[in-house]
Scaffold this active site. Structure first.
Site, short mmCIF file in Angstrom:
data_model
loop_
_atom_site.label_atom_id
_atom_site.label_comp_id
_atom_site.label_asym_id
_atom_site.label_seq_id
_atom_site.Cartn_x
_atom_site.Cartn_y
_atom_site.Cartn_z
N SER A 146 0.85 -1.23 -0.17
CA SER A 146 0.19 0.00 0.02
C SER A 146 0.85 1.25 0.13
O SER A 146 1.65 1.33 -1.00
CB SER A 146 -0.99 -0.22 1.23
N ASP A 175 -9.82 -5.71 -3.12
CA ASP A 175 -9.24 -4.58 -2.41
C ASP A 175 -10.49 -3.27 -2.12
O ASP A 175 -10.93 -2.76 -3.27
CB ASP A 175 -8.14 -4.08 -2.89
N HIS A 233 -7.83 -5.46 1.03
CA HIS A 233 -6.44 -4.32 1.17
C HIS A 233 -5.58 -5.04 2.25
O HIS A 233 -4.39 -4.97 2.09
CB HIS A 233 -7.08 -3.29 1.50
#
Length: 259
Positions: free
Chosen positions: A127, A201, A231
């Site tokens: 991320s 996600d 995610h």
């Protein structure tokens, strides 16, 4: 206060990791960064490979130790886990320029350390950590010791992400004033790249990862979709660690094109 600023950080020994160091590393602008250096099996095929892990916006390095333990088992490499400024017990306040200094500090530390200066490095970002990783690799790949980049659920840029995730944007509110233009940098990366994309996600739309893949000019680029990964749980998907282990083995060989 960032989501990762808790001080109750699990230590590697909690996960039965025995050969490790807890480090405090100074930055050029006066901060002190916490880090773990975890050694893989001595004498293994990847004993001279160190994976540099940059985590996402939530949590701290202690929360990623289960991932490190799985990497040890799957790939037998060494792992360096850096805590950004303002997260965990690292000093300072996080912002884009500061996190980039932190990443450079991590790489410089490993390049200067006697034990690791002749290692091959693979930079692995999840991320926000993916944005940090792309910036670091694009600036430092010329020496040839960075042999691979792993990106998981990374965004094109913060400005392109925010409109697509409201109301989940509240989880990234502390970063909304920053740019993190990964899409403008990914094309400059010239090392093999593995793209791990959780197709469920809910924070970073999977289209961001797909566009980063298409923008990449890496000599080897691998697309690994994780059909049920969201995610934060993509690491639980079947094939996740196998894909990383295969990638590490391939890019750390003398001639990855032959693998």
């Amino acid at each position: 206060m960032p989501p990762g600023s808790r001080t109750d950080i699990p230590r590697p020994s909690f996960y039965r990791i025995k050969d490790y160091e807890e480090l405090i590393i100074p930055t050029k602008d006066g901060e002190k960064l916490s880090a773990f250096y975890i050694r893989g099996p001595k004498g293994g095929s990847n004993s001279k490979v160190t994976v540099i892990m940059f985590h996402g916006n939530a949590g701290n390095i202690g929360h990623r130790l289960p991932i490190a333990r799985m990497l040890l088992q799957a790939a037998g490499c060494n792992i360096f886990m850096l805590e950004y400024r303002g997260y965990g017990i690292s000093t300072g306040h996080p912002d884009e320029s500061g996190l980039n200094i932190d990443a450079q500090t991590a790489l410089d530390y490993l390049r200067d350390r006697a034990e690791t200066r002749d290692h091959k490095y693979i930079v692995y970002g999840q991320s926000l950590g993916g944005a940090v990783s792309v910036k670091l690799v694009s600036k430092n790949q010329g020496r040839g010791d960075i042999v691979g980049l792993i990106l998981e659920n990374t965004f094109l840029s913060m400005r392109k992400l925010i409109p697509s995730i409201i109301p989940p944007a509240r989880y990234l509110a502390s970063l909304c004033h920053q740019v993190w233009a990964t899409d403008t940098l990914i094309g400059n990366v010239k090392v093999p790249t593995l793209f791990l994309s959780g197709l469920q996600d809910e924070i970073v739309p999977p289209t961001h990862m797909k566009q980063l893949y298409h923008l990449s000019n890496a000599p080897i680029k691998i697309w690994k979709p994780l059909p049920n990964g969201d995610h934060n749980s993509s690491v639980l998907e079947e094939g996740y660690f196998e894909a990383i282990a295969e990638f590490i083995q391939r890019v750390s060989s003398e001639d990855p094109e032959k693998k």
